[in-house]
Design a protein around this motif. Structure first.
Motif, short mmCIF file in Angstrom:
data_model
loop_
_atom_site.label_atom_id
_atom_site.label_comp_id
_atom_site.label_asym_id
_atom_site.label_seq_id
_atom_site.Cartn_x
_atom_site.Cartn_y
_atom_site.Cartn_z
N GLU A 198 43.58 24.56 22.93
CA GLU A 198 44.38 25.66 23.49
C GLU A 198 44.26 26.94 22.67
N SER A 199 44.11 26.78 21.36
CA SER A 199 44.10 27.97 20.49
C SER A 199 43.26 27.68 19.25
N ILE A 200 42.89 28.74 18.56
CA ILE A 200 42.13 28.58 17.32
C ILE A 200 42.98 27.90 16.25
N ASP A 201 44.28 28.17 16.24
CA ASP A 201 45.16 27.48 15.28
C ASP A 201 45.10 25.97 15.49
N THR A 202 45.12 25.53 16.75
CA THR A 202 44.98 24.11 17.04
C THR A 202 43.60 23.62 16.59
N GLY A 203 42.59 24.45 16.80
CA GLY A 203 41.24 24.11 16.36
C GLY A 203 41.14 23.93 14.87
N VAL A 204 41.82 24.80 14.12
CA VAL A 204 41.83 24.68 12.65
C VAL A 204 42.46 23.35 12.23
N GLU A 205 43.56 23.00 12.88
CA GLU A 205 44.24 21.74 12.56
C GLU A 205 43.32 20.55 12.84
N LEU A 206 42.63 20.59 13.97
CA LEU A 206 41.73 19.50 14.33
C LEU A 206 40.55 19.42 13.36
N ILE A 207 40.00 20.57 13.01
CA ILE A 207 38.87 20.62 12.08
C ILE A 207 39.26 20.11 10.70
N ASN A 208 40.47 20.45 10.25
CA ASN A 208 40.94 19.94 8.97
C ASN A 208 41.11 18.43 9.00
N GLN A 209 41.48 17.89 10.14
CA GLN A 209 41.59 16.44 10.27
C GLN A 209 40.19 15.79 10.21
N TYR A 210 39.21 16.45 10.80
CA TYR A 210 37.85 15.91 10.81
C TYR A 210 37.21 15.91 9.42
N ALA A 211 37.47 16.94 8.61
CA ALA A 211 36.93 17.05 7.25
C ALA A 211 35.41 16.98 7.25
#
Length: 429
Positions: free
Chosen positions: A307-320
């Motif tokens: 939905e948003s880049i902020d959500t994308g950042v959260e997902l990317i941080n989870q992926y590591a």
């Protein structure tokens, strides 16, 4: 590539799963190799080279004559490019040296820490479908800068029994003298136990396939340190509407061509960009010499709409991710929000391949989610840190009662006495 649209957070873990590496199965295959090398040394290494590489070797060590002949085969243009990369990598790593800082924690109590090079290190450089001479730079340069006393390099020979000429040129360029025709798990075993030709090392560095990875983890059980747990190569791209789909597709494929078990991920809040990138990946993959490898890797890979880049950042941080590209106009401000990644590439004109080769940063990075707790290889990787302290008589008067009370509270009387006996001597003076 599969496009996943606006997944619920509860599904992220499943979506972000890496291709499964069955390390237990690999370990069972590697254990007999480790045992044979431990028992039979060079003889076992030659047998395994015959078995796996189909090469019969008289000598494991690469001669000076072979190195000189290999250097002649490398083009002057490539030599110049490798030299530029070496200079950049040296510049980035040399500034990582720490000055010794002596701290007086209280009057008369002095503490400091000193970096001391690990004496014997082993560098593993894969051969096979892609001889990674760039890894010679990434590992050899910081090892030399740190001052490691002995640096050994193992890499598998080709069908002709020779090492890739560019690997030998690069090793010679950075000053590595001990180079061996030995690959796979058997090379890691040689570093672990030592053989007639190859010295036992204190720490092993370098990427490799699942069998090399399994062997490195077994080496750790025998008291040999390793750089980090490693798995297949991976890249994640976080992009918004300002990104160029051609650039992103090229970045995704630059990792997909590493191996069939590699994984590439794109995360974006722009549906049009996702569709354009998917189409561009399909077009560009057809132009690659390693097309079949890349296509297999793409089966493990995903484009995720959020939905948003902020959500994308959260997902990317989870992926590591091992490598993370932030393809946006305001990439640097988004980069400040990244807490889990091996190496981050900011903006539209910073391809991941720059870090793989020549920008200066190290490309030996944590994969498989280990970026949550591991760093990539740096100058520090080749050091151990030794702490020192020096306490004057006045200093012991200052701190002595503190130590005595703490030792007494832990019921460790000898600890207390080691202080008390000195204080008594001081009082007599």
């Amino acid at each position: 590539m599969q496009i996943i649209r606006y997944p619920a957070k509860s599904n992220w873990s499943e979506i972000l799963e890496r291709p499964v590496m069955n390390l237990e199965e690999a370990e069972e295959k590697v254990k007999p190799i480790m045992a044979a090398v431990e028992e039979h040394g060079d003889s076992a290494l030659k047998d395994f080279t015959q078995k796996f590489d189909k090469v019969s070797l008289d000598s494991l060590e690469v001669s000076r004559y072979e190195i000189d002949k290999a250097i002649e085969q490398v083009s002057e243009e490539l030599k110049a490019s490798i030299s530029i990369a070496r200079n950049n990598i040296e510049k980035f790593h040399v500034i990582q040296k720490e000055l010794v800082k002596k701290v007086e924690t209280m009057p008369g109590v002095y503490c400091w820490r000193k970096s001391v090079a690990i004496e014997n290190v082993g560098l593993y450089i894969p051969g096979g479908t892609a001889p990674l001479f760039s890894s010679v730079l990434m590992l050899g340069i910081p090892a030399k800068l740190a001052g490691c006393k002995e640096i050994s390099l193992c890499t598998p020979p080709g069908k002709d029994g020779k090492i890739n000429p560019v690997i030998l040129f690069t090793a010679d360029l950075v000053g590595i003298k001990k180079i061996y025709k030995c690959g796979g798990a058997q090379a890691i075993a040689a570093f672990t136990f030592g053989t007639e030709s190859i010295s036992k090392v204190d720490k092993i560095f370098g990427p490799g396939n699942q069998y090399v990875t399994a062997a490195k983890q077994l080496a750790a059980k025998y008291g040999v340190a390793i750089d980090m747990p490693a798995g297949p190569s991976e890249v994640a791209v976080l992009a918004d509407s300002t990104a160029n789909p051609k650039f992103i597709a090229a970045d995704l494929l630059s990792q997909a061509e590493h191996g069939i078990d590699s994984q590439v991920i794109m995360v974006t809040n722009d549906a049009q960009l996702a569709a354009a990138t998917e189409a561009e990946v399909k077009r560009q993959v057809g132009e690659l010499p390693r097309r079949e490898i890349a296509e297999k890797a793409l089966e493990n890979s995903k484009i995720i709409l959020v939905e948003s880049i902020d959500t994308g950042v959260e997902l990317i941080n989870q992926y590591a991710a091992e490598h993370l590209i932030i393809a946006m106009d305001k990439a640097e401000s988004i980069g400040e929000k990244i807490v889990n990644a091996g190496s981050v590439f900011l903006g539209h004109y910073t391809p991941e391949s720059a870090g793989d080769y020549a920008s200066g940063t190290n490309h030996t990075l944590p994969t498989n989610g280990y970026a949550r707790m591991y760093s990539g290889v740096s100058l520090d990787s080749f050091f151990k840190k030794i702490t020192f302290q020096n306490i004057t008589t006045e200093g012991l008067k200052q701190i002595g009662i503190t130590i005595e009370r703490m030792a007494e509270a832990e019921q460790l009387d000898a600890h207390k006495k080691a202080v008390s006996i000195r204080l008594e001597e001081i009082r007599k003076k």
